[in-house]
Design an enzyme around this catalytic site. Structure first.
Site, mmCIF file in Angstrom:
data_model
loop_
_atom_site.group_PDB
_atom_site.id
_atom_site.type_symbol
_atom_site.label_atom_id
_atom_site.label_comp_id
_atom_site.label_asym_id
_atom_site.label_seq_id
_atom_site.Cartn_x
_atom_site.Cartn_y
_atom_site.Cartn_z
ATOM 1 N N CYS A 1 1.001 -1.117 -0.012
ATOM 2 C CA CYS A 1 -0.051 -0.133 -0.004
ATOM 3 C C CYS A 1 0.828 1.255 0.091
ATOM 4 C CB CYS A 1 -0.723 -0.108 1.328
ATOM 5 S SG CYS A 1 -1.828 -1.348 1.433
ATOM 6 N N ARG B 1 4.574 0.260 -6.341
ATOM 7 C CA ARG B 1 4.754 -0.700 -5.412
ATOM 8 C C ARG B 1 3.783 -1.946 -5.347
ATOM 9 N NH1 ARG B 1 7.772 1.749 -1.114
ATOM 10 N NH2 ARG B 1 6.488 0.232 0.181
ATOM 11 N N TRP C 1 -3.446 -2.395 -1.208
ATOM 12 C CA TRP C 1 -3.155 -3.757 -1.635
ATOM 13 C C TRP C 1 -3.839 -4.695 -0.581
ATOM 14 C CZ3 TRP C 1 -0.257 -8.305 -0.472
ATOM 15 C CH2 TRP C 1 0.374 -9.222 -1.493
ATOM 16 N N ASN D 1 -1.277 1.844 6.115
ATOM 17 C CA ASN D 1 -0.564 0.810 5.797
ATOM 18 C C ASN D 1 -0.266 -0.224 6.892
ATOM 19 O OD1 ASN D 1 -0.536 2.189 3.097
ATOM 20 N ND2 ASN D 1 1.810 2.550 3.409
ATOM 21 N N GLY D 2 -0.395 -1.239 6.747
ATOM 22 C CA GLY D 2 -0.083 -2.285 7.679
ATOM 23 C C GLY D 2 -0.999 -3.156 8.068
ATOM 24 N N GLU E 1 17.057 -17.535 -8.968
ATOM 25 C CA GLU E 1 16.691 -16.038 -9.175
ATOM 26 C C GLU E 1 16.128 -16.083 -10.752
ATOM 27 O OE1 GLU E 1 15.998 -13.568 -7.767
ATOM 28 O OE2 GLU E 1 16.378 -12.092 -9.261
ATOM 29 N N LYS F 1 12.459 -14.515 -11.718
ATOM 30 C CA LYS F 1 12.158 -13.518 -12.449
ATOM 31 C C LYS F 1 11.233 -13.918 -13.410
ATOM 32 C CE LYS F 1 13.354 -10.609 -10.883
ATOM 33 N NZ LYS F 1 13.848 -10.765 -9.544
ATOM 34 N N GLU G 1 7.502 -14.229 -11.906
ATOM 35 C CA GLU G 1 6.848 -13.048 -11.461
ATOM 36 C C GLU G 1 6.384 -12.057 -12.535
ATOM 37 O OE1 GLU G 1 9.592 -10.994 -8.027
ATOM 38 O OE2 GLU G 1 10.768 -11.229 -9.817
ATOM 39 N N HIS H 1 16.780 -36.096 -8.846
ATOM 40 C CA HIS H 1 15.755 -36.710 -7.866
ATOM 41 C C HIS H 1 14.163 -36.290 -7.824
ATOM 42 C CE1 HIS H 1 19.387 -37.873 -5.788
ATOM 43 N NE2 HIS H 1 19.851 -36.975 -6.280
ATOM 44 N N LYS I 1 6.005 -4.397 -4.580
ATOM 45 C CA LYS I 1 7.627 -4.023 -4.584
ATOM 46 C C LYS I 1 8.066 -4.405 -2.982
ATOM 47 C CE LYS I 1 11.210 -2.603 -5.889
ATOM 48 N NZ LYS I 1 12.209 -3.748 -6.671
HETATM 49 C C1 G6P Z 1 8.796 -8.609 -2.590
HETATM 50 C C2 G6P Z 1 9.360 -7.897 -3.887
HETATM 51 C C3 G6P Z 1 10.627 -8.802 -4.171
HETATM 52 C C4 G6P Z 1 11.630 -8.735 -3.257
HETATM 53 C C5 G6P Z 1 11.119 -9.149 -1.838
HETATM 54 C C6 G6P Z 1 12.031 -8.703 -0.563
HETATM 55 O O1 G6P Z 1 8.389 -9.797 -2.631
HETATM 56 O O2 G6P Z 1 8.264 -8.279 -4.725
HETATM 57 O O3 G6P Z 1 11.168 -8.158 -5.324
HETATM 58 O O4 G6P Z 1 12.722 -9.176 -3.564
HETATM 59 O O5 G6P Z 1 9.727 -8.441 -1.553
HETATM 60 O O6 G6P Z 1 12.056 -7.261 -0.603
HETATM 61 P P1 G6P Z 1 13.391 -6.327 -0.224
HETATM 62 O O7 G6P Z 1 12.936 -4.912 -0.203
HETATM 63 O O8 G6P Z 1 13.515 -6.952 1.273
HETATM 64 O O9 G6P Z 1 14.802 -6.846 -0.937
#
Ligand code: G6P
Length: 608
Positions: free
Chosen positions: A2, A27, A74, A100-101, A481, A485, A488, A504, A603
């Site tokens: 949010c 975000r 959100w 937020n929260g 990773e 990616k 996502e 396995h 984000k």
């Molecule tokens: C969210 C984002 C990711 C990020 C993760 C950790 O899930 O979508 O892209 O890697 O949070 O965020 P940070 O700010 O702690 O790296």
């Protein structure tokens, strides 16, 4: 997640709030809303993008005023509906709140408030909070917010206003970021500095359990028990252009392509070639602890977890200290054993991820020395650690993290070399690594020049719904990773794992033409990776190999090859991840997705 923007000043608030919301769009959110104070309270909300809200606002022409609050939501409590969107009001429509929260004890509070005759129209925790403030109000909004903050548990960043005090905003924070920007005759409060910098670079971050009352004449910050506190006003270093697209189609694309420049910045002034050592000012406070360290625990979530996993390899390999990496969300709840001389490293782009922050607190409470590897200056993790090293990669707007990942790996590499050098590494050995590290930005540049080739290869396979990413050693986290990616932003199902693990179980999935991406660059386990490639191809898998330039053999065993320059193995993740970032980007674009606003993703995840 949010986003909050609030304005109090001399100018019409609405355009400023909308522009602020747009800067927070990255975000992640599912609905948006604004409230303006002009005599009474006016609230307009909508589901979907800020542009939908803008359309709706055009049909509400009498919306004016120089004080207002706005929000991108959100969903956590209650589904994605206009009713559940923020700002929320009390049942008498005298108070409005953006939040937020998560308020954890909201259902208990709700029952008490209902017994007192209060009526609720949503399922949200935020409506409970604004009603509580209304219930506690005795003619002073600041005092009502302080009193409410004393009763709630959970996390919040809030801004509240009240029709009875039309020239006042009250903000408060616990566990969720909130900044107050101080302009000339105006204030902008926001959950993220990117919504402030267009107006002023002078700002302060609210501390936990602090409340800030703002009116035309100035501001006052206090604790929730009403003890006055003086905030640390700072200059925001963020440049507005850094948060703009600058000719690229997407932020993610921009951030991938600016990696050579930002990694040069990460390394700048930190490699002392002459003395063969690393200079990291942020580690001075814990230099003795680094020498004595008997264990490193790295903790993070998401992409940051993958860089932390690489950190685990780096610290054992280059600093020769036992290291382990764990999801912050798991670490904090498993009663972790922290022995003497343990250093906990929290890795995070935002510095606000709730699980990472809590894991850090848990470790610190159990006696660990804490170290932050963080991008956002002044964020919560940076304030709660004994020492830290900033990534210096600039604001990352793309939800799918790219340049922050590289920055994290570069910083962890420097921490590992620095620790090794303080313990046993010779200046010569160190100098060789530094020379190689210095060349990494140029080598990333070379990989980016092959972007068209990566695009061509990727586009041939975007109709395949299942992909595997496999690597060994340093490149096992890179495989994770690469898979993250891809899923996502392109919504293709992808798994990343150690190449040996494929046999396995996952091998059962390999069928005709399934794309299997191998990290097959030169290294200690190169031959073993070749065997895994052979096993994959014999079952019909389509092998895309990320390999070292000049490797003539790989072309005869892989279906397609993406090239990276040669470098020492510990530095290889800084290169091998780049083609995988490009691959994910081009796959998402080709499948027609909104790369910078992937569905369901935020984000920064500031709730557990
Ligand atoms: C969210 C984002 C990711 C990020 C993760 C950790 O899930 O979508 O892209 O890697 O949070 O965020 P940070 O700010 O702690 O790296």
């Amino acid at each position: 997640m949010c986003g909050i923007v609030a304005y109090l000043g001399e100018q019409p608030a609405l355009p400023i709030l909308i522009e602020g919301l747009k800067r927070l769009e990255y975000r992640g959110y599912d609905s948006a809303g604004v409230a303006l104070l002009n005599g009474g309270l006016k609230v307009v909300k909508s589901v979907g993008r800020v542009s939908v809200l803008e359309e709706k606002l055009k049909q509400t022409p009498d919306l004016c005023g120089t004080v207002g609050i706005a929000h991108t939501r959100w969903a956590t409590h209650g589904s994605v509906t206009e009713l559940n969107a923020h700002p929320h009001s009390d049942d008498q429509h005298r108070f409005v709140l953006v939040h937020n929260g998560i308020i954890e004890n909201y259902s208990t509070l709700k029952k008490v408030l209902e017994e007192r005759g209060r009526v609720f129209e949503t399922e949200t925790d935020t409506e409970v909070l604004v009603t509580l403030i209304a219930e506690l109000y005795e003619g002073d909004l600041e005092k009502a917010v302080q009193a409410a903050a004393r009763e709630v548990t959970g996390a919040y960043a809030i801004v509240c206003c009240c029709a009875d005090e039309p020239g006042v905003l009250v903000a408060a924070r616990k566990g969720s970021p909130l900044m107050v920007g101080i302009g000339a005759d105006e204030f902008v409060v926001a959950s993220d500095p990117s919504a402030i910098v267009a107006h002023t670079s002078r700002a302060f971050a609210l501390d936990d359990y602090n409340v800030c009352r703002i009116d035309k004449t100035g501001f006052r910050t206090s604790t929730i028990d009403n003890h006055e506190v003086s905030p640390k006003v700072m200059e925001l270093e963020l440049e507005l252009e850094e948060t703009e697209l600058g000719g690229f189609d997407h932020y993610m694309q921009k951030e991938i392509f600016e990696q050579p420049r930002v990694i040069r910045n990460t390394l700048r002034g930190r490699l002392d070639h002459k003395e063969g050592r690393i200079v990291l000012g942020g580690l001075t406070e814990i230099s003795k602890e680094l020498v004595k360290a008997r264990r490193f625990i790295l903790t993070a979530q998401g992409t940051a977890l993958h860089s932390a996993m690489i950190g685990e390899y780096l610290l054992e390999d280059l600093a020769k200290v036992p290291a382990e990496c764990e999801y912050a969300s798991e670490f904090r709840y498993r009663n972790p054993i922290i022995e003497e001389n343990t250093i906990v490293i929290a890795v995070s782009q935002s510095g606000e991820t709730a699980d990472t922050l809590s894991a850090l607190h848990e470790a610190r409470d159990r006696g660990a020395t804490s170290l932050g590897v963080v991008n956002v200056v002044g964020s919560s993790i940076t304030r709660d650690t004994d020492a830290g090293v900033y990534l210096r990669v600039g604001p990352e707007i793309g939800v799918a993290s790219t340049k922050a990942f590289l920055g994290q790996v570069a910083v962890l590499t420097m921490i590992a070399i620095h620790t090794g050098r303080r313990r046993f590494m010779s200046p010569d050995e160190c100098a060789t690594l530094l020379r190689e590290l210095d060349q990494i930005p140029d080598k990333i540049e070379r990989i980016l020049q092959t972007a068209e080739a990566v695009k061509r290869v990727t586009e041939q396979h975007i109709h395949k719904e299942n992909w595997l990413f496999l690597g060994r050693g340093y490149n096992y986290p890179v495989a994770m990773e690469g898979a993250l990616k891809l899923k996502e932003i392109s919504y293709i199902h992808a798994e990343g794992m150690p190449a040996a693990e494929m046999k396995h179980g996952p091998i059962a999935l390999i069928n005709d033409g399934m794309p299997v991406v191998f990290l097959a660059n030169r290294g200690r386990q190169y031959d073993k990776v070749l065997s895994n490639i052979a096993e994959t191809r014999s079952r019909g898998g389509h092998v895309i190999a990320v390999a070292t330039e000049g490797d003539t053999h790989i072309e005869s065993v892989a279906d397609e090859v993406l090239w990276v320059p040669d470098c020492p193995e510990p530095l290889s993740p800084l290169l091998t991840v780049v083609p995988l970032q490009l691959m994910a980007y081009y796959a998402a674009v080709a499948r027609g997705h909104d790369v910078d606003k992937p569905r369901n993703l935020a984000k920064s995840v500031t709730v557990e």
